[in-house]
Design an enzyme around this catalytic site. Sequence first.
Site, PDB file in Angstrom:
ATOM      1  N   SER A 149     -96.171 112.367  23.942  1.00  0.00           N
ATOM      2  CA  SER A 149     -96.732 112.353  22.587  1.00  0.00           C
ATOM      3  C   SER A 149     -95.845 113.012  21.535  1.00  0.00           C
ATOM      4  O   SER A 149     -96.203 113.030  20.356  1.00  0.00           O
ATOM      5  CB  SER A 149     -98.108 113.026  22.584  1.00  0.00           C
ATOM      6  OG  SER A 149     -99.066 112.184  23.180  1.00  0.00           O
TER       7      SER A 149
ATOM      8  N   SER B 170    -103.826 114.382  19.047  1.00  0.00           N
ATOM      9  CA  SER B 170    -102.896 113.487  19.738  1.00  0.00           C
ATOM     10  C   SER B 170    -103.559 112.192  20.185  1.00  0.00           C
ATOM     11  O   SER B 170    -103.298 111.664  21.267  1.00  0.00           O
ATOM     12  CB  SER B 170    -102.266 114.193  20.950  1.00  0.00           C
ATOM     13  OG  SER B 170    -101.019 113.612  21.272  1.00  0.00           O
TER      14      SER B 170
ATOM     15  N   LYS C 184     -95.162 110.983  18.542  1.00  0.00           N
ATOM     16  CA  LYS C 184     -96.024 110.945  17.361  1.00  0.00           C
ATOM     17  C   LYS C 184     -95.421 111.677  16.159  1.00  0.00           C
ATOM     18  O   LYS C 184     -95.893 111.505  15.033  1.00  0.00           O
ATOM     19  CB  LYS C 184     -97.401 111.495  17.700  1.00  0.00           C
ATOM     20  CG  LYS C 184     -98.155 110.644  18.722  1.00  0.00           C
ATOM     21  CD  LYS C 184     -99.553 111.204  18.996  1.00  0.00           C
ATOM     22  CE  LYS C 184    -100.354 110.304  19.921  1.00  0.00           C
ATOM     23  NZ  LYS C 184    -100.055 110.516  21.347  1.00  0.00           N
TER      24      LYS C 184
ATOM     25  N   LYS D  66     -95.628 120.053  18.064  1.00  0.00           N
ATOM     26  CA  LYS D  66     -96.308 118.933  18.718  1.00  0.00           C
ATOM     27  C   LYS D  66     -96.122 119.043  20.223  1.00  0.00           C
ATOM     28  O   LYS D  66     -95.025 119.361  20.698  1.00  0.00           O
ATOM     29  CB  LYS D  66     -95.737 117.590  18.229  1.00  0.00           C
ATOM     30  CG  LYS D  66     -96.485 116.383  18.790  1.00  0.00           C
ATOM     31  CD  LYS D  66     -97.855 116.232  18.178  1.00  0.00           C
ATOM     32  CE  LYS D  66     -98.717 115.192  18.918  1.00  0.00           C
ATOM     33  NZ  LYS D  66     -99.257 115.714  20.215  1.00  0.00           N
TER      34      LYS D  66
END
Length: 319
Positions: A97, A154, A100, A270
Site C-alpha cells: 500500500s 488504506s 497509495k 504510509k
Amino acid sequence: MCLSLITALGLCCTGCGQSAYEMPYDPDAAVSGFNVISRQNSKAAHTFAEDLCVVTENITNDETVDMTQAEAAVLFDVNNREVLYAKNAHEKLHPASLTKVMTALVALKYGSIDQVMTATDVVNITETGATLSGVKPGDTMTLNQALYALLLQSGNDVAMMIAENVGGTVEHFVELMNQEAQELGATNTHFMNPHGLTQEEHYTTAYDLYLIFNEALKYEKFNEIIQAGSYETTYSDSAGTVKNLRAQTSNLFLRGNYKAPDNITVIGGKTGTTNAARSCLVLLSRDAGGSPYISVILKAETRDLLYEKMIDLLDEIQN
C-alpha cells in the site's frame, strides 16, 4: 587575405556543430537518479535534480542498525541532501500500500479536491485480506474524503474509485502513475494498479519511494492527511442514504504503539502489508531543530520488526 580569413572562420563554425561531448552518466544505469528521463524528441538529456539525495552504493552501519530482517532501507536528510543510511536502495520490490502515495500524488495533481466521485463496480475487490473502506457501487463522496480513507485506512476500494474518477478509467490513471514516476526519475518503478495488491509487474524501490514521497509532500493536503490520527465523515449511497466513514491511521507511531527516539518526531507516513511485500513503511520525521528526514523500510519480516528497525534507523539521525 580577407578570403583566407573568411574561409578559416567558416571552418571553425562548421567544426562547432560537430563537437562531441560524453554524457557524465550512463543513460541505462540501474540507479534511478542517473537515468535519462526522456529520450524522445529531445537533443539533450535531462539531468537528475540537484536538490535531491542520490544513492549509488550501500551506506550502512552494522554496529547500530541491524537490517538483516528487512530487504531494503534508506534514510535521507532532506535539507542537506545527505544519505544517512542505504541498504539495497535500488532493488525492485513489491510496495504493497505504499503504492497509495503515488495514487494520492496523481489524484492531487490531476483531480480537484472538491470533485464528487461516484463508485462503480471497480470497487468490488474480493481478494482475501484486502483492506476495504466499505464503499459500494453508487456511493458518492468527494476526493477530499476519499483521500483520507486512502491514506489513513488504506482502503483498496477507495483507491479504485479515485483512479476511475480522476483518470476516466483505472487503466488511464495507472498510466498517469507510471508517467509521473518517470518524470520524477523513479525509473525502477512500474505500477499495475492504484492500490498495491500484488501483481508480478508491480514494483518499486526504496529510493524511488523516497522520490515519490518527497514530491507528494509538496501538496498541503497530503501533509495534512498523513499527520491525522483519525478522520470521520459522512457520504451518500445511491439512494441518498447517509453513510458513516471512520478512518484511523495505520501508522503505529501516530497511534502511540511505538515511540521514536528522543528528540525525533514522526510527522506521518504510509504503511503497507501484503504476503509478497511483507511489512513496509515510509515516514517523514523531524529532529529537535525541525529539520526533515525521509525514511523507508521495505519487506521487513513482521510488523513488530518493521517498527523496531525503523526506530533504530531514526536513531541514526542523532549519531
